[in-house]
Design an enzyme around this catalytic site. Sequence first.
Site, PDB file in Angstrom:
ATOM      1  CB  SER A 249      35.981  33.049  28.075  1.00 32.02           C
ATOM      2  OG  SER A 249      35.646  31.838  28.737  1.00 32.02           O
ATOM      3  CE  LYS A 250      33.533  39.739  31.328  1.00 33.50           C
ATOM      4  NZ  LYS A 250      32.394  40.673  31.497  1.00 33.50           N
TER       5      LYS A 250
END
Length: 480
Positions: A249-250
């Site tokens: 994920s980010k």
Amino acid sequence: MTEKPAQSGGKPVVRFAPSPTGYLHIGGARTALFNWLYAKNTGGTFLLRIEDTDRERNNEAAVTAILEGLKWLELDWDDEPVSQFSRAGRHREVAEAMLARGHAYHCYSQPTEIEAAREAAKAEGRAQIFDSPWRDRDTKDAPAGVRPAVRLKAPRSGETVIKDHVQGTVTVPNKDLDDLIILRSDGNPTYNLAVVVDDHDMGVTHVIRGVDHLTNAARQTQIYQAMDWRVPEFAHVPLIHGADGAKLSKRHGALGVEAYRAMGYLPAALRNYLVRLGWAHGNDEVIATPQLIEWFGLDGIGKSPARFDYAKLTDLNGHYIRTTRDAELVDRIADILPEIDGGPELAAKLAAGGREKLLAAMPSLKERAKTLLELVDGAHYVFACRPLALDEKASAVMDASAKDTIGKLVRRLEIVTDWQAAALEAAVRAFAEETGAKLGKIAQPLRAALTGRTVSPPVFDVMAVLGREEALARLEDQAS
């Protein structure tokens, strides 16, 4: 593009085919890198196709970001990029050919009917495979005014086998695959048809992509077989997870390539790091690009998901910074200045003659820095304006005693004729011996006065870079 069917016995042809719905993310960058390395290793061809058929989600800014990301990573492709959307006519042509061959059929079933059939199957515990009533039905029974979709007439018995360079032999029972829609009722081709047609026409021999596409491989293989086309070799590479093993994920680093550029990473370092996410050559960690090209092969790709680790990337980047030419580092700093805080001001100073000073400072700066941003931060002293604003720690160092010491030291330094690090160090050491002070007690206020901070490159290197006039003036500013 004219049809250019894949030929056996020739050099490999690979492709990177991103969808322009956003930036070039780190997983896509690795896929592109694997394809590029395989082409370079085998003397093959690396093609670029923009899969822009989703007109609502695709945009030109995303296309530009992908192209710029590949250019920054220094992954050069052959020929002009191909737009999948522009080839929709060719995709429809192949669908018509499949109809003529009896390997596809018109389906008039409506979305509500399909959903109802699937819900019924779910309720009965059966596989939710839609069995179209139009597979063998005469189209003369078609309802008036209904535009049909075109479905692949997939084999009902037997198996579809995928021989994958990474995943091994994958066997899918044909009963588990429904009749795939290849043309929607509005005449637009679907993803799986477009991919097969484009890969065939572009002469692609090896499809190297993420393992999340493995489920598509069986369906695409059936389309190849329906057209009597040669099926390319597949290599479905593992996904990238975060350091904690969770889906990337980010917060793990699932950012666009341009973000890594702006954070001060070098393309060579990112290439080295990305290729090691899923591919290995013994225990080698630091592998220069020419060596990567020589060693890379599909047999070195593992099945397990790789884990993205910022700390490892940053450490590796530090190695590349230390081994990169000073002039190149200055150029790369100049490139990212428009994207960082205070960058435009620093760019103006570089343009006004500051490049040579930064170049002179680079050997000592890069010994400690792990990113270009750390280089910029370390070079703060080079471009600071007088009188220097001392940070909190530097202010604490510059007490009355330190100011007195600096004032006396200035007199000694004024007579130094060879303004080089070695000569300056000798002068300061001699001053320390004469005054009975420890060198560290002198070096710390000296550093604070010259840089405004308590941490910097070696202080005598700092003095040499600043030059006689600027260094003495800064010391005078802080002397009592």
